[in-house]
Design an enzyme around this catalytic site. Structure first.
Site, PDB file in Angstrom:
ATOM      1  N   ASP A 293     -10.669   3.230   1.060  1.00  0.00           N
ATOM      2  CA  ASP A 293     -10.964   2.767   2.420  1.00  0.00           C
ATOM      3  C   ASP A 293     -11.687   3.830   3.256  1.00  0.00           C
ATOM      4  O   ASP A 293     -12.607   3.514   4.013  1.00  0.00           O
ATOM      5  CB  ASP A 293      -9.668   2.387   3.159  1.00  0.00           C
ATOM      6  CG  ASP A 293      -9.191   0.989   2.797  1.00  0.00           C
ATOM      7  OD1 ASP A 293     -10.017   0.162   2.362  1.00  0.00           O
ATOM      8  OD2 ASP A 293      -7.984   0.732   2.952  1.00  0.00           O
TER       9      ASP A 293
ATOM     10  N   LYS B 286       0.803  -1.233   0.000  1.00  0.00           N
ATOM     11  CA  LYS B 286       0.000   0.000   0.000  1.00  0.00           C
ATOM     12  C   LYS B 286       0.838   1.286   0.000  1.00  0.00           C
ATOM     13  O   LYS B 286       0.353   2.333  -0.421  1.00  0.00           O
ATOM     14  CB  LYS B 286      -0.964   0.005   1.192  1.00  0.00           C
ATOM     15  CG  LYS B 286      -2.141  -0.939   1.016  1.00  0.00           C
ATOM     16  CD  LYS B 286      -3.136  -0.778   2.154  1.00  0.00           C
ATOM     17  CE  LYS B 286      -4.399  -1.559   1.873  1.00  0.00           C
ATOM     18  NZ  LYS B 286      -5.468  -1.278   2.837  1.00  0.00           N
TER      19      LYS B 286
END
Ligand code: NAP
Length: 270
Positions: free
Chosen positions: A105, A68
């Site tokens: 997210d 990420k």
């Protein structure tokens, strides 16, 4: 015949539920497309991106641990992700091959809370890892009031309050909870194989909401305790489905079908 496809990449990757979610939506909409798992080790990430960007059928990928952060250096347009959430979970290929990175997210987390007015509301967040960053980013945008972070490593949590410009304090995991309107568990505590999260919820007001990002198990000890106190709860599948829905639309150009969430949840918990 070429078929548009997207992927989820990580190391390991077998545990990812994303293929199940995207596959369910593709089938429900009758769309021609595929969503696959790709096991990509850290030293192969740059080659993976270089190869896929040449493939016009590849619409992009979801990115999970441990890529990420590293993926931010490999896209053409990382937006303001580096200076905000600091982690990227979605890469979208444009028609000309340019790669745009984003993070779904935070919006996925916030979707179940969107109808609430959290402006100025006191909030408790447990955890200061990657998930907590997305949560705090979303809460800062919603203009919440003081944020109390409970975390094992206090310095990390203090850094996050500063990063997101939030007022509040950092306390130990066994501290007495303030009367917060919302309590979010963004730590790994309560997850299968991890220690439980034992919090005394008696100081929360009767209309408080308890939100647990952990989805394995789905009903965590925290959510069970909140339910037995009669509090409203949100489980981790809401965020999982919410972040996937935003990515799905970016990859395949259509929103997921409406009214099918219960069916999808049943599939994910089978
Ligand atoms: P992470 O970056 O590794 O952070 C883990 C957090 O949990 C840190 O705050 C860490 O404290 C704390 N922690 C871990 N083990 C602990 C222990 N034994 N005692 C006390 N604290 C402990 O992980 P993450 O990516 O933020 O994920 C956190 C959780 O959220 C996971 O359960 C993950 O599955 C879930 N999640 C769910 C979704 C969803 O869509 N529902 C999305 C993302 C994540 P320290 O800071 O002290 O290390």
């Amino acid at each position: 015949m070429s078929i548009p496809y997207a992927e989820v990449i990580g190391d390991p990757i077998a545990q990812s539920k994303s293929p199940l979610i995207h596959g369910f939506w593709l089938e429900a909409l009758g769309l021609k497309g595929d969503y696959r798992r790709a096991h990509v080790k850290p030293d192969a990430l740059a080659d993976y991106v270089a190869e896929r960007r040449e493939d016009p059928d590849w619409r992009g990928c979801n990115v999970t641990m441990p890529h990420k952060a590293a993926i931010m250096d490999l896209v053409d347009d990382p937006g303001d992700i580096r200076g905000s959430i600091g982690a990227m979970n979605t890469v979208v290929r444009q028609r000309d091959g340019a790669l745009i990175g984003t993070n779904t997210d935070a919006a996925g987390f916030y979707a179940p809370l969107a109808e609430l007015d959290l402006e100025g509301a006191p909030v408790v967040v447990v955890g200061a890892g990657g998930a907590a960053r997305a949560v705090l980013f979303a809460l800062a945008r919603a203009g919440v009031g003081p944020v109390t972070i409970l975390n094992r490593s206090p310095l990390k949590a203090m850094g996050l309050l500063a990063t997101f410009g939030l007022k509040g304090e950092v306390v130990a995991l066994d501290a007495t909870l303030p009367p917060a309107a919302l309590l979010v568990n963004a730590s790994s505590l309560g997850m299968k194989g991890q220690p439980p999260l034992d919090l005394d919820l008696s100081h929360l007001p009767d209309d408080a909401i308890v939100y647990d990002l952990v989805y394995s198990p789905l009903t965590t000890g925290l959510l069970a305790a909140a339910e037995s106190r009669g509090l409203d709860t949100v489980d981790g599948l809401d965020m999982l489905i919410g972040q996937a829905a935003l990515a799905f639309e970016l990859f395949f150009g259509k929103a997921p079908p409406e009214g099918r969430d219960e069916e999808l949840r049943a599939l994910l918990t089978a």
